[in-house]
Design an enzyme around this catalytic site. Structure first.
Site, PDB file in Angstrom:
ATOM      1  N   ASP A 156       0.799  -1.223   0.000  1.00 47.25           N
ATOM      2  CA  ASP A 156       0.000   0.000   0.000  1.00 47.25           C
ATOM      3  C   ASP A 156       0.834   1.276   0.000  1.00 47.25           C
ATOM      4  O   ASP A 156       0.270   2.372  -0.019  1.00 47.25           O
ATOM      5  CB  ASP A 156      -0.972  -0.016   1.183  1.00 47.25           C
ATOM      6  CG  ASP A 156      -2.126  -0.969   0.920  1.00 47.25           C
ATOM      7  OD1 ASP A 156      -2.526  -1.098  -0.255  1.00 47.25           O
ATOM      8  OD2 ASP A 156      -2.630  -1.580   1.874  1.00 47.25           O
ATOM      9  N   ASP A 171      -6.826  -5.149  -4.578  1.00 45.06           N
ATOM     10  CA  ASP A 171      -6.522  -3.746  -4.270  1.00 45.06           C
ATOM     11  C   ASP A 171      -5.145  -3.337  -4.808  1.00 45.06           C
ATOM     12  O   ASP A 171      -4.892  -2.173  -5.109  1.00 45.06           O
ATOM     13  CB  ASP A 171      -6.525  -3.501  -2.751  1.00 45.06           C
ATOM     14  CG  ASP A 171      -7.589  -4.267  -1.993  1.00 45.06           C
ATOM     15  OD1 ASP A 171      -7.942  -5.365  -2.434  1.00 45.06           O
ATOM     16  OD2 ASP A 171      -8.040  -3.782  -0.954  1.00 45.06           O
TER      17      ASP A 171
HETATM   18  N1  GLY Z   1      -7.217  -1.722   0.517  1.00 44.86           N
HETATM   19  C1  GLY Z   1      -8.066  -1.999   1.607  1.00 44.86           C
HETATM   20  C2  GLY Z   1      -9.523  -1.829   1.353  1.00 44.86           C
HETATM   21  O1  GLY Z   1      -9.991  -1.597   0.259  1.00 44.86           O
HETATM   22  O2  GLY Z   1     -10.247  -1.937   2.308  1.00 44.86           O
END
Ligand code: GLY
Length: 394
Positions: free
Chosen positions: A111, A172
């Site tokens: 992330d 994600d």
């Molecule tokens: N990347 C974490 C979410 O979408 O909750």
């Protein structure tokens, strides 16, 4: 047709916004509210605090810079500066962006793409002072690139395996690739772009079901690259369509086509978009999982009231606008308009002083963990503002 030509011809086809378009009036209103909310938000925060969520009573919860969403508040401030040209917001955006430089030497995961691209990436796009921005931006891209394995062909998402996974990759992670492609273009580091292409191609092969919905997580064997399991950790069940995951898929492949011109990514984005047009409710805002009990395609007949996820609606709206630019398909723009107008209604849009100083109400963090259900969430605001800025440029 290559993507530059496609954008050119589609731009001719796309109907431009008119003065009577309610989204234009809404955009002015939202950015006025954003200035009030975010000035107040800023005064609530200490140097180590980043706004995370606000509950229904408007209580703000913050997190440190290491939180995966720490780039969204600085990014939202950059969008306020971009739309309003208020230099006070440029300074505020820079203040909150600069606080994320600590991530370069800290422990991070995939992330870092969200964290640094939404903050430093927007700073780079909107200011000319790249000397203060580029070293951090490129270091972050290289840090993300080091998480890639040529055996799996993917970037590893999480290190905290909770005893459950070996080499987890979540949908994600598609969003984190823009840091790589952009850094590669700016600095000519081709290997970063190749990593992004490999990750997107492998994800296209392993993450999607026949109907173009996506699992949330694919676990790989790092020694062989074989798929061990497919799961939907943040959704209703492993076989369900978690709404935000579908939103990340739509946005991720649209963005990767824009970034690389690879036709397979374009076709994947269109398939996901068409699947979503079939499934979305009339007002455009998905239930937190398309198959949650009580939702129109819910798996169980229980009468558990389904909850919407404004964050998924906002991410989709932003992606639909871009995909409309690339395809000229009006249905995508119409869906984005519907979503933006719903999010701009009293049901979703906070009044100044409410909602812990966020804009949007009614998002869902992680329903299965009982965490952040029907709350304000920073990434809903970020993609809502991005979508409105994109729409205003049509
Ligand atoms: N990347 C974490 C979410 O979408 O909750």
């Amino acid at each position: 047709m290559n993507n530059t030509l496609r954008i050119f011809f589609c731009a001719l086809l796309v109907s431009s916004c008119t003065a009577n378009d309610p989204v234009i009036g809404l955009t002015d209103k939202v950015f006025e509210i954003a200035k009030i909310q975010y000035s107040a938000m800023d005064s609530c925060l200490t140097e180590r605090q980043n706004p995370c969520i606000a509950d229904k009573e408007g209580r703000l919860r913050t997190a440190g810079q290491g939180w995966w969403g720490s780039g969204f508040f600085p990014g939202s401030l950059w969008y306020v500066y971009e739309y309003t040209a208020d230099t006070g917001f440029r300074d505020l955006a820079w203040k909150h962006t600069d606080r994320l430089s600590v991530l370069i030497d800290g422990k991070t995961d995939h992330d870092i793409g969200f964290q640094i691209h939404c903050s430093y990436g927007n700073a780079l796009r909107l200011t000319r002072d790249s000397s203060a921005i580029l070293p951090t931006y490129i270091a972050a891209a290289q840090k993300l690139g080091r998480r890639f394995s040529p055996v799996t062909g993917t970037i590893k998402s999480w290190d905290n395996l909770r005893g459950r996974w070996t080499y987890p990759v979540i949908i994600d992670n598609m969003m984190n690739l823009e840091l790589l492609t952009n850094a590669a273009r700016i600095c000519g580091i081709d290997s970063l772009a190749s990593i992004a292409v490999s990750h997107a191609s492998t994800t296209m092969k392993n993450h999607f079901r026949k109907d173009y919905t996506t699992w949330h997580l694919v676990d790989y064997d790092p020694a062989t690259g074989a798929v061990i399991s497919k799961e939907t950790v943040q959704g209703y069940s492993d076989d369900s369509a978690w709404a935000r995951g579908q939103a990340w898929a739509l946005y991720g492949y649209t963005m990767m086509y824009r970034e690389t011109g690879i036709e397979d990514f374009f076709e994947q984005a269109v398939k996901v978009a068409d699947m979503l047009l079939d499934k979305l409710p009339e007002d455009g805002i998905p239930y937190w999982d398309f198959n949650a009990p009580g939702a129109p395609e819910g798996f169980s007949s229980s009468d558990c009231p389904p909850v919407r996820d404004a964050s998924a609606g906002a991410i989709m709206a932003s992606a639909f606008i871009e995909l409309n630019m690339l395809t000229g398909k009006k249905a995508y723009l119409e869906m984005a308009r519907t979503q933006l107008l719903t999010l701009g209604s009293d049901e979703y849009l906070a009044k100044p002083g409410e909602n812990g100083f966020f804009l949007l109400k009614h998002s869902v963090g992680s329903y299965p963990e009982g965490r952040d259900i029907d709350v304000a969430i920073s990434y809903a605001d970020y993609y809502f503002l991005e979508a409105l800025v994109r729409y205003s440029r049509l």
